[in-house]
Design a protein around this motif. Structure first.
Motif, mmCIF file in Angstrom:
data_model
loop_
_atom_site.group_PDB
_atom_site.id
_atom_site.type_symbol
_atom_site.label_atom_id
_atom_site.label_comp_id
_atom_site.label_asym_id
_atom_site.label_seq_id
_atom_site.Cartn_x
_atom_site.Cartn_y
_atom_site.Cartn_z
ATOM 1 N N ASP A 192 0.858 -1.186 0.000
ATOM 2 C CA ASP A 192 0.000 0.000 0.000
ATOM 3 C C ASP A 192 0.899 1.243 0.000
ATOM 4 O O ASP A 192 1.586 1.514 0.997
ATOM 5 C CB ASP A 192 -0.877 -0.005 1.253
ATOM 6 N N PRO A 193 0.935 2.017 -1.082
ATOM 7 C CA PRO A 193 1.823 3.179 -1.178
ATOM 8 C C PRO A 193 1.624 4.196 -0.053
ATOM 9 O O PRO A 193 2.595 4.706 0.500
ATOM 10 C CB PRO A 193 1.469 3.788 -2.539
ATOM 11 N N GLN A 194 0.343 4.476 0.313
ATOM 12 C CA GLN A 194 0.093 5.465 1.349
ATOM 13 C C GLN A 194 0.614 5.004 2.700
ATOM 14 O O GLN A 194 1.212 5.772 3.451
ATOM 15 C CB GLN A 194 -1.413 5.754 1.444
ATOM 16 N N ARG A 195 0.414 3.755 3.018
ATOM 17 C CA ARG A 195 0.876 3.220 4.303
ATOM 18 C C ARG A 195 2.399 3.170 4.336
ATOM 19 O O ARG A 195 3.019 3.372 5.381
ATOM 20 C CB ARG A 195 0.276 1.839 4.547
ATOM 21 N N PHE A 196 3.010 2.872 3.181
ATOM 22 C CA PHE A 196 4.476 2.880 3.090
ATOM 23 C C PHE A 196 5.018 4.279 3.402
ATOM 24 O O PHE A 196 5.956 4.437 4.191
ATOM 25 C CB PHE A 196 4.892 2.434 1.685
ATOM 26 N N ILE A 197 4.419 5.292 2.759
ATOM 27 C CA ILE A 197 4.835 6.676 2.985
ATOM 28 C C ILE A 197 4.651 7.062 4.448
ATOM 29 O O ILE A 197 5.565 7.626 5.086
ATOM 30 C CB ILE A 197 4.035 7.646 2.089
ATOM 31 N N ASP A 198 3.464 6.746 5.011
ATOM 32 C CA ASP A 198 3.172 7.126 6.395
ATOM 33 C C ASP A 198 4.127 6.451 7.371
ATOM 34 O O ASP A 198 4.580 7.066 8.355
ATOM 35 C CB ASP A 198 1.721 6.752 6.747
ATOM 36 N N PHE A 199 4.448 5.196 7.095
ATOM 37 C CA PHE A 199 5.300 4.427 7.989
ATOM 38 C C PHE A 199 6.699 5.044 8.093
ATOM 39 O O PHE A 199 7.206 5.319 9.179
ATOM 40 C CB PHE A 199 5.393 2.981 7.487
ATOM 41 N N TYR A 200 7.310 5.315 6.937
ATOM 42 C CA TYR A 200 8.677 5.848 6.972
ATOM 43 C C TYR A 200 8.720 7.345 7.279
ATOM 44 O O TYR A 200 9.730 7.842 7.766
ATOM 45 C CB TYR A 200 9.399 5.537 5.655
ATOM 46 N N GLU A 201 7.625 8.042 7.011
ATOM 47 C CA GLU A 201 7.558 9.450 7.393
ATOM 48 C C GLU A 201 7.618 9.568 8.913
ATOM 49 O O GLU A 201 8.276 10.453 9.465
ATOM 50 C CB GLU A 201 6.264 10.076 6.861
ATOM 51 N N SER A 202 6.935 8.619 9.599
ATOM 52 C CA SER A 202 6.918 8.638 11.063
ATOM 53 C C SER A 202 8.278 8.270 11.652
ATOM 54 O O SER A 202 8.578 8.592 12.791
ATOM 55 C CB SER A 202 5.849 7.675 11.593
ATOM 56 N N LYS A 203 9.106 7.605 10.863
ATOM 57 C CA LYS A 203 10.415 7.168 11.350
ATOM 58 C C LYS A 203 11.541 8.076 10.832
ATOM 59 O O LYS A 203 12.719 7.771 10.989
ATOM 60 C CB LYS A 203 10.676 5.722 10.929
#
Length: 245
Positions: A192-203
């Motif tokens: 899921d592109p959005q979840r990928f972005i959100d995951f690494y944005e938070s890290k």
């Protein structure tokens, strides 16, 4: 550009012509005479000949007359030089001074500079703000060979600076949602592109404690695991692995 000699080396001279030089009524009239363009060139050559002496045309007595000697120095036809000089005298563009000639227009339009200053300006224009340790001793004027060698070194510095800038440009840039979606579509995976972005944005776009180098490699890592990011509260250690090659 004409040049003379100084005790410590060359001095460069230049003549600054008004941009409306050819619109001047006296020059227009000169050019309209039969052979006028030739006379105009002779006048310009006389101006150049005089700049080393602040507008003075020195009569050395090499030839019988001032006009004949000017023709010799300019390598122009004597008759054309005589016509030009007579016209310049009538128009107040040439004055007689103790056997010599004086050009008022030249005297007010002459500039000069030492070879050392010319060299420094050339270097500054070449390298801009790039720092350099290439500096000649203050009491020594560089030779032409030294100038060429220094310019080559300055060019090398410019190349190094360009390579450094190119290297910096290759540093990691976090992807956009559209880029991730396009890559996932290309890979035909279930990430899921959005979840990928959100995951690494938070890290902070880090893999473990290491800054991310290749987000596409991380996408491929997700494919090898369970195809989705960890749920809230679950361990995220497997997503913190180093990017694959």
């Amino acid at each position: 550009m004409a040049h003379g000699n100084e005790i410590n080396g060359k001095r460069y001279f230049w003549l600054k012509l008004d941009r409306h030089f050819f619109n001047n009524a006296r020059i227009k009239k000169l050019r309209r005479l039969a052979g006028g363009d030739t006379y105009t060139i002779i006048y310009l050559k006389l101006l150049l000949l005089s700049i080393e002496f602040n507008g003075l045309l020195i009569y050395e007595g090499i030839e019988e007359t001032f006009e004949k000697e000017m023709a010799l120095k300019l390598e122009e036809d004597e008759e054309n030089v005589v016509v030009t000089i007579n016209y310049l005298k009538i128009q107040g563009l040439l004055e007689e001074r103790d056997g010599d000639g004086f050009l008022p227009e030249a005297a007010s339009s002459i500039g000069s500079e030492t070879k050392s200053n010319v060299y420094k300006k050339a270097r500054k224009a070449l390298v801009g703000n790039i720092p350099t340790q290439i500096q000649p001793p203050s009491n020594q004027i560089p030779t032409d060979i030294e100038i060429e060698e220094d310019i080559d070194k300055e060019k090398e510095i410019e190349v190094c600076a360009d390579e450094s800038a190119a290297h910096t440009a290759k540093r990691f840039r976090k992807p956009t949602l559209e880029e991730v979606a396009a890559y996932c579509k290309e890979r035909n995976n279930n990430v899921d592109p959005q979840r990928f972005i959100d995951f690494y944005e938070s890290k902070g776009w880090k893999v473990g404690k290491t800054p991310m180098k290749d987000w596409k490699a991380c996408i491929r890592t997700w494919e090898k695991d369970d195809k989705s990011p960890p749920k809230k509260g679950a361990s995220a250690s497997k997503y913190d692995r180093r990017e694959d090659d």
